[in-house]
Design an enzyme around this catalytic site. Structure first.
Site, mmCIF file in Angstrom:
data_model
loop_
_atom_site.group_PDB
_atom_site.id
_atom_site.type_symbol
_atom_site.label_atom_id
_atom_site.label_comp_id
_atom_site.label_asym_id
_atom_site.label_seq_id
_atom_site.Cartn_x
_atom_site.Cartn_y
_atom_site.Cartn_z
ATOM 1 N N CYS A 137 -4.621 49.743 31.361
ATOM 2 C CA CYS A 137 -4.371 50.736 32.418
ATOM 3 C C CYS A 137 -2.980 50.512 33.016
ATOM 4 C CB CYS A 137 -5.450 50.630 33.492
ATOM 5 S SG CYS A 137 -5.121 51.722 34.878
ATOM 6 N N GLU A 159 -22.873 72.852 34.857
ATOM 7 C CA GLU A 159 -21.422 72.775 35.061
ATOM 8 C C GLU A 159 -20.964 73.623 36.245
ATOM 9 O OE1 GLU A 159 -18.886 71.009 33.774
ATOM 10 O OE2 GLU A 159 -20.497 69.840 32.885
HETATM 11 S S1 SF4 Z 1 -10.709 51.801 37.468
HETATM 12 FE FE1 SF4 Z 1 -9.131 53.351 37.014
HETATM 13 S S2 SF4 Z 1 -7.260 52.524 37.926
HETATM 14 FE FE2 SF4 Z 1 -8.719 50.818 37.788
HETATM 15 S S3 SF4 Z 1 -8.258 49.822 35.828
HETATM 16 FE FE3 SF4 Z 1 -9.842 51.357 35.443
HETATM 17 S S4 SF4 Z 1 -8.739 53.195 34.816
HETATM 18 FE FE4 SF4 Z 1 -7.268 51.855 35.800
#
Ligand code: SF4
Length: 356
Positions: free
Chosen positions: A214, A43
């Site tokens: 999203c 990390e």
């Molecule tokens: S790659 Fe990122 S911005 Fe694109 S749909 Fe997936 S979560 Fe959303």
């Protein structure tokens, strides 16, 4: 917690874990064996540094200092010598000081306690979470740059993620998404997802397991989230613009998605990179992708970012290609192009003299 679009379910973690099973990183040296000392070292080395750079340093370092006790008993010079080349040397100094602290106060091991971890030099809240989750499977969230980006986009969070109020909200969301089990894998999954799929530039939304919920994708705000640091210059993004012309002199246009820039306008198809462009070409056209001619770059500024468009042109393709009846794809004669509501930079590109 409900999905980001209010779908009444939260399968964020389950989807990331499924994705991780087939596309995540499973052979990182700190995963085998995943001891608290190795996880911690990994990390710290990964802060501001990419995985592929870290791996050889990690292997060399644990070869010389295989345990926390061996690190604590080494001199600072010996530790810095092994760190040499990795940069950000404060990390090595803190690591060494923390190892000595653990020998004195925690019986020679890292403490399995968030507050005690954060009290060690060089360990912040997210690193402490990553150590607890990966070394002991504790339900502890992380919030590094990758996770901030994914959560900002998935939930459509406005504001620079390092502003205290925004960061607080992101921590709450990170906590709320935690699964009940597989915490070590989930932690790695988040890091890998941000580093390889929901990347800063050109995220692979087409392949994304979170795309359905999203918010940034649904609202066409992927390029503008997460919000840049106030006062920073506009971010830049580049795209390939695909100009396919058939033997009848027609151009293949594609209707843009209903949200985002140039929503619903007819335009030239766009691809993030050659892999996507080739896939689009092979799906819709007949011909040789590699015969593409690269035209001069077209820069264009939007409110939230700058787009550098790189047109690729094919000429003399088979008249219909593989495009059947399709509401979103259409061959259009050159003479009719300018009567459509095309985006200005695309209109300008198409207005250039027709090829002979
Ligand atoms: S790659 Fe990122 S911005 Fe694109 S749909 Fe997936 S979560 Fe959303």
């Amino acid at each position: 917690m409900s999905g980001a679009n209010g779908t009444g379910r939260d399968d964020f973690a389950a989807r990331l874990l499924d994705w991780f099973d087939h596309s995540g990183r499973h052979d990182l040296p700190w995963q085998h064996p995943r001891t608290p000392y190795r996880v911690w070292l990994g990390e710290i080395m990964l802060q501001q540094t990419q995985v592929k750079t870290v791996i050889p340093y990690f292997e060399r370092f644990v070869g010389v200092f295989p345990t926390l006790a061996s690190l604590a008993s080494a001199s600072l010079d010996e530790v810095l010598a092994q760190w040499s080349g990795l940069g950000y040397y404060a990390r090595a100094r803190n690591l060494h000081a923390a190892a000595r602290w653990c020998m004195e106060r925690h019986d020679g091991d890292l403490p399995r306690d968030h507050a005690a971890l954060v009290a060690l030099p060089g360990i912040g809240r997210s690193t402490a979470g990553a150590i607890l989750a990966q070394a002991w499977g504790e339900r502890a969230p992380i919030l590094d740059g990758n996770v901030k980006r994914v959560l900002s986009r998935y939930h459509g969070i406005e504001g620079w993620p390092n502003l205290p109020a925004v960061e607080k909200l992101l921590w709450t969301l990170a906590q709320a998404h935690l699964p009940d089990e597989r915490l070590a894998d989930y932690t790695q999954a988040q890091m890998d997802f941000g580093a390889t799929l929901c990347t800063r530039a050109n995220p692979a939304c087409m392949l994304c397991v979170l795309r359905e919920d999203c918010v940034a994708l649904g609202q066409g705000r992927v390029e503008e989230l997460p919000t840049s640091r106030p006062g920073k210059p506009l971010p830049e993004r580049s795209a390939l613009i695909l100009l396919a012309e058939n033997a009848d002199g027609e151009v293949l246009l594609q209707r843009r998605p209903p949200t985002g820039i140039w929503a619903s306008l007819w335009s030239l198809p766009e691809a993030a990179d050659h892999e996507q462009a080739r896939h689009w070409f092979e799906t819709n056209l007949q011909g040789d992708y590699d015969q593409a001619e690269a035209l001069a770059e077209i820069p264009h500024a939007f409110t939230h970012y700058r787009l550098r468009m790189h047109p690729l042109r094919w000429r003399g393709l088979a008249a219909r290609g593989r495009v059947g009846d399709n509401d979103d794809l259409r061959w259009v004669a050159r003479a009719d192009l300018l009567s459509l509501g095309l985006p200005a930079p695309i209109r300008k590109l198409l207005a250039q003299p027709a090829p002979r």
